[in-house]
Design a protein around this motif. Sequence first.
Motif, short mmCIF file in Angstrom:
data_model
loop_
_atom_site.label_atom_id
_atom_site.label_comp_id
_atom_site.label_asym_id
_atom_site.label_seq_id
_atom_site.Cartn_x
_atom_site.Cartn_y
_atom_site.Cartn_z
N GLU A 97 -6.75 1.83 5.06
CA GLU A 97 -5.70 0.95 4.57
C GLU A 97 -4.94 1.61 3.41
N GLN A 247 -6.29 -9.30 0.67
CA GLN A 247 -5.62 -9.91 1.82
C GLN A 247 -5.47 -11.42 1.69
N LYS A 269 1.58 -5.75 6.01
CA LYS A 269 0.25 -5.88 6.59
C LYS A 269 -0.33 -4.50 6.89
N ASP A 270 -1.66 -4.43 6.93
CA ASP A 270 -2.31 -3.17 7.29
C ASP A 270 -2.52 -3.10 8.80
N LEU A 271 -3.19 -2.04 9.25
CA LEU A 271 -3.37 -1.84 10.68
C LEU A 271 -4.22 -2.92 11.34
N TYR A 272 -4.92 -3.71 10.51
CA TYR A 272 -5.73 -4.81 11.05
C TYR A 272 -4.99 -6.15 11.01
N ASN A 274 -3.77 -7.62 8.23
CA ASN A 274 -4.01 -8.35 6.98
C ASN A 274 -2.95 -7.98 5.93
N ARG A 276 -1.86 -6.45 2.89
CA ARG A 276 -2.65 -5.42 2.20
C ARG A 276 -1.85 -4.61 1.19
#
Length: 283
Positions: A97, A247, A269-272, A274, A276
């Motif tokens: 992240e 998050q 948002k991050d790669l998940y 969320n 971030r």
Amino acid sequence: MKIKDLRTSFVNSLSGLYDSTEILSFFYLLSEEILGLTRVNVAINLDKILSDDEISDFDAAKNRLLHQEPIQYIIGKTDFYGLPFAVSENVLIPRPETEELVDWIIKDRLNSNDPIAILDIGTGSGCIAISLAKKIPEARVYAIDISEPAIKVAEENAKLNKVNVTFIKANILETQDLSIDFDVIVSNPPYVRELEKIEMKPNVLDNEPSRALFVSDDQPLVFYEKITSLAKNKLKKEGSLYFEINQYLGLETKDMIENLGFTSVEIRKDLYGNDRMIKACFD
């Protein structure tokens, strides 16, 4: 003992604690570190007889994994943004992240070759500061951390990656002013609330430095408030403030930054998926 027998024993010993893919990744990382063999080399040398010292080194690493110590601490290194970094129990293990945060800053600077000044607050291993120094060679990069052992790791990593970063030991919460004006101020400060410990894995809770992770439940934005206040006065006219954030507190963090005078605040948002990262600047 042959490599193939060691691999079988290693996988069986850790089964139930980690999934099979992760166990094999540990084995191949250790093979490269202890035996000097890549994954491909292991595959074509399965019948190679190992020395007693090699077996002993694998057993020692396996025992540390059984106690859920992170593999990065066991081998003493990791990769971040395509660069090598030494890590120890004195610094957090760099995470994907945070690579996204670094990438955001670098892409924002792609079309400019002007010399700039960057400050990384809470540098830890130095992964943010060093990656920025490597990818934005015209930048003068400064990095602050409260931990002397962390700064020593970061200095080692700057040498490893052949970049110049000025490291400063300081408690940002007690800092009244920054010595110069900056084009970029970035921080990945402690942001995990005590109440969120229940969500965390033992390998993080029991091994990574708690001072770099946790904040009190009643003051979860204490570092963000302090850094934003400093940045308000020490960012250049077209400068930008970047944070990695909790998050669960994205909107609260955005509101706080706006209340302190920043007029352009963006959450990513991050790669998940969320919340971030935040970027703040003045219109």
